[in-house]
Design a protein around this motif. Sequence first.
Motif, PDB file in Angstrom:
ATOM      1  N   GLU A  40      -2.730  19.884  -0.110  1.00  0.00           N
ATOM      2  CA  GLU A  40      -1.657  19.146  -0.683  1.00  0.00           C
ATOM      3  C   GLU A  40      -1.809  17.598  -0.135  1.00  0.00           C
ATOM      4  N   VAL A  41      -3.030  17.088  -0.478  1.00  0.00           N
ATOM      5  CA  VAL A  41      -3.560  15.642  -0.111  1.00  0.00           C
ATOM      6  C   VAL A  41      -3.157  14.749  -1.435  1.00  0.00           C
ATOM      7  N   ASP A  42      -2.410  13.647  -0.802  1.00  0.00           N
ATOM      8  CA  ASP A  42      -2.154  12.469  -1.761  1.00  0.00           C
ATOM      9  C   ASP A  42      -3.081  11.446  -1.955  1.00  0.00           C
ATOM     10  N   LEU A  43      -4.268  11.738  -1.212  1.00  0.00           N
ATOM     11  CA  LEU A  43      -5.492  10.577  -1.671  1.00  0.00           C
ATOM     12  C   LEU A  43      -6.646  11.115  -1.287  1.00  0.00           C
TER      13      LEU A  43
ATOM     14  N   MET B  79       0.863  -1.135  -0.043  1.00  0.00           N
ATOM     15  CA  MET B  79      -0.071   0.039  -0.024  1.00  0.00           C
ATOM     16  C   MET B  79       0.995   1.411  -0.040  1.00  0.00           C
ATOM     17  N   ALA B  80       0.603   2.295  -0.914  1.00  0.00           N
ATOM     18  CA  ALA B  80       1.367   3.551  -0.809  1.00  0.00           C
ATOM     19  C   ALA B  80       1.244   3.931   0.582  1.00  0.00           C
ATOM     20  N   SER B  81       2.217   4.836   0.974  1.00  0.00           N
ATOM     21  CA  SER B  81       2.142   5.292   2.221  1.00  0.00           C
ATOM     22  C   SER B  81       1.834   6.762   2.108  1.00  0.00           C
ATOM     23  N   TYR B  82       0.450   7.187   2.329  1.00  0.00           N
ATOM     24  CA  TYR B  82      -0.184   8.423   2.397  1.00  0.00           C
ATOM     25  C   TYR B  82       0.024   9.122   3.579  1.00  0.00           C
TER      26      TYR B  82
ATOM     27  N   CYS C  48      -1.445   4.317   7.568  1.00  0.00           N
ATOM     28  CA  CYS C  48      -0.354   5.056   7.183  1.00  0.00           C
ATOM     29  C   CYS C  48       0.110   6.161   7.921  1.00  0.00           C
ATOM     30  N   GLY C  49      -0.528   6.498   8.875  1.00  0.00           N
ATOM     31  CA  GLY C  49      -0.134   7.629  10.014  1.00  0.00           C
ATOM     32  C   GLY C  49      -0.549   8.771   9.439  1.00  0.00           C
ATOM     33  N   ALA C  50      -1.505   9.068   8.509  1.00  0.00           N
ATOM     34  CA  ALA C  50      -1.791  10.094   7.446  1.00  0.00           C
ATOM     35  C   ALA C  50      -2.713  11.071   8.448  1.00  0.00           C
ATOM     36  N   ASP C  51      -2.684  12.404   7.753  1.00  0.00           N
ATOM     37  CA  ASP C  51      -3.653  13.190   8.457  1.00  0.00           C
ATOM     38  C   ASP C  51      -5.031  13.003   7.734  1.00  0.00           C
ATOM     39  N   LEU C  52      -6.061  13.389   8.452  1.00  0.00           N
ATOM     40  CA  LEU C  52      -7.588  13.135   7.931  1.00  0.00           C
ATOM     41  C   LEU C  52      -8.024  14.458   7.762  1.00  0.00           C
TER      42      LEU C  52
END
Length: 147
Positions: free
Chosen positions: A104-107, A1-4, A31-35
């Motif tokens: 600057e969202v990547d997903l 899975m991509a690391s978003y 991913c530890g991504a911001d939502l």
Amino acid sequence: MASYKHILVGLDLSKESSQVLQKAADISGACGADLSLAHVIEPLTFAYGGDIPMDLSEVQEQLQNQAKDQLRKSADRLGIPAERQHVVLGQPATEIHRLAEEQEVDLIVIGSHGRHGLALLLGSTANGVLHGASCDVLAVRVHVNEQ
């Protein structure tokens, strides 16, 4: 899975939105991504084309306030701060693209009802977001809970 790193969730605030939000939260946690959350309200003048000879601004404001309240409740359950909660006016796909670039969202995660036939030909918000996004888009198949 991509690391978003930053995920934008486009919600229509229907009952099925919780399915989309849960999938995004799962990915964010992995991913530890911001939502960030977004709900786009189409201006009433779009729907009625200016054919109604009355001021709709008060109704529009009420719709926005209700949407902000619903979005805040969803965000609070996941600990999403106010600066990552967006209720905007406009055309949904356009505004989601704009927010994704600004933030600057990547997903982008959106719900899809899996329509067929004429509804598919006419296009949907999910289809509009998919075509034209500058980052990955995940369309989550939502299931309507019929009683």
